[in-house]
Design a protein around this motif. Structure first.
Motif, PDB file in Angstrom:
ATOM      1  N   GLU A 177       1.020  -1.159   0.102  1.00  0.00           N
ATOM      2  CA  GLU A 177       0.015   0.061  -0.042  1.00  0.00           C
ATOM      3  C   GLU A 177       0.851   1.189   0.059  1.00  0.00           C
ATOM      4  N   THR A 178       0.247   2.406  -0.372  1.00  0.00           N
ATOM      5  CA  THR A 178       0.885   3.622  -0.321  1.00  0.00           C
ATOM      6  C   THR A 178       0.463   4.315   0.881  1.00  0.00           C
ATOM      7  N   THR A 179       1.555   5.377   1.377  1.00  0.00           N
ATOM      8  CA  THR A 179       0.930   6.213   2.668  1.00  0.00           C
ATOM      9  C   THR A 179      -0.586   6.623   2.467  1.00  0.00           C
ATOM     10  N   GLU A 180      -0.874   7.225   0.870  1.00  0.00           N
ATOM     11  CA  GLU A 180      -2.065   7.619   0.810  1.00  0.00           C
ATOM     12  C   GLU A 180      -3.240   6.580   1.165  1.00  0.00           C
ATOM     13  N   ASP A 181      -2.864   5.390   0.764  1.00  0.00           N
ATOM     14  CA  ASP A 181      -3.900   4.018   1.013  1.00  0.00           C
ATOM     15  C   ASP A 181      -4.216   4.206   2.487  1.00  0.00           C
ATOM     16  N   GLN A 182      -3.164   4.057   3.410  1.00  0.00           N
ATOM     17  CA  GLN A 182      -3.299   3.806   4.785  1.00  0.00           C
ATOM     18  C   GLN A 182      -3.939   5.058   5.409  1.00  0.00           C
ATOM     19  N   ILE A 183      -3.500   6.386   5.059  1.00  0.00           N
ATOM     20  CA  ILE A 183      -4.273   7.447   5.545  1.00  0.00           C
ATOM     21  C   ILE A 183      -5.749   7.327   5.123  1.00  0.00           C
ATOM     22  N   SER A 184      -5.972   7.122   3.965  1.00  0.00           N
ATOM     23  CA  SER A 184      -7.494   7.035   3.523  1.00  0.00           C
ATOM     24  C   SER A 184      -8.279   6.270   4.592  1.00  0.00           C
ATOM     25  N   VAL A 185      -7.628   4.841   4.588  1.00  0.00           N
ATOM     26  CA  VAL A 185      -8.288   3.932   5.704  1.00  0.00           C
ATOM     27  C   VAL A 185      -8.592   4.662   7.073  1.00  0.00           C
TER      28      VAL A 185
END
Length: 302
Positions: A177-185
């Motif tokens: 995952e990207t940082t953006e993916d984890q931030i989104s969740v």
């Protein structure tokens, strides 16, 4: 210092959530060998707990041999660029203009939150009141964990350790995952009202959080992913802070399915050491069963 703590706590808490949890799996091992289905060399799947010390690895039979017999390391997130992570997290961590804790909480709940933050972090809503409730929740959780288990907490996660060791050996590190993916969740998958509701519930019921952390510690140190999964799935009739099925799926099932789309090509390219939160391993939607359904042989390493 508070910014650095926010970044580290966000990563730690997100990964801690990945290890707070019946399955078809035959045993409770944390380490699994993945072979067959056209793989010339096996890969290995290891379930991590992101807040235990590196010394825990001494109790996991075969884990370092498995790591040494691979050519690349795979994690939930490539953790090599913390500076970039910090910037992205801070850009997404603040509440929208016009939204404050005065508008999200009652005066009594806001006062309780403020006093809790001051007691645990040394800064209250005056300093931290622009941060989203989900971020305050993870700051409180990680701080309490480190207070409850000072000798069992580590400044470096198992995930970070394996990635750093891979880089020392000039091996590639791949993030699923990207940082953006984890931030989104973590920061954007729930409404601010829902985030605030769960934050206040946590602050009002610290004994529940302590109980869950105690159970987590026992299950993980026993290397029992069945018990970890059961903790995650357990429904308490009097639970004041229950998660919805959608929230659980966003955190676990949806992500597993995306990872299973990537892992075949990754493992075919190079034998891989895949270190992800232990809750992602067991269960019908877990990586073990998912890899089996794709045709791989997945065996516990004991």
């Amino acid at each position: 210092m508070i910014i650095k703590k926010i970044v580290l706590s966000l990563a730690a808490f997100f990964m801690l959530l990945s290890c707070t949890g019946a399955s078809k799996v035959e045993t409770g091992s944390l380490l699994w060998k993945v072979s067959g289905n056209g793989l010339e060399q096996p890969s290995f799947l290891f379930g991590t707990h992101h807040l235990v010390p590196i010394s825990f690895l001494d109790s996991v039979s075969g884990v370092m041999d498995a790591f040494e017999n691979t050519e690349q390391t795979v994690g939930e997130l490539d953790m090599s660029n913390m500076a970039s992570m910090q910037m992205k997290i801070m850009n997404e961590s603040t509440m929208p203009s016009g939204v404050s804790y005065d508008s999200l909480l009652s005066p009594e709940d806001a006062a309780l939150l403020d006093s809790t933050l001051i007691r645990l972090l040394g800064a209250g809503l005056k300093q931290l009141g622009t941060l989203k409730p989900a971020l305050l929740s993870n700051l409180i959780s990680v701080t309490l964990y480190q207070q409850y288990y000072p000798s069992l907490s580590s400044g470096k996660s198992l995930d970070q350790y394996f990635q750093e060791e891979a880089l020392k050996r000039t091996r590639p590190v791949i993030g699923l995952e990207t940082t953006e993916d984890q931030i989104s969740v973590l920061l954007n998958s729930q409404t601010l009202d829902r985030q605030a509701e769960l934050l206040v519930c946590m602050v009002k019921h610290p004994e529940l959080l302590k109980k869950q952390m105690d159970e987590l510690q026992v299950a993980y140190h026993a290397q029992n992913i069945h018990a970890l999964r059961a903790l995650y799935e357990k429904e308490m009739p009097d639970d004041p802070c229950p998660s919805t099925e959608k929230e659980k799926n966003t955190l676990n099932g949806d992500r597993n399915r995306k990872w299973l789309e990537q892992l075949p090509a990754i493992m075919k390219e190079k034998p891989s050491f895949i270190a992800v939160g232990c809750l992602h391993l067991p269960g019908e939607e877990g990586l073990i069963e998912g890899l089996k359904e794709l045709g791989y042989r997945v065996e516990a390493v004991n």
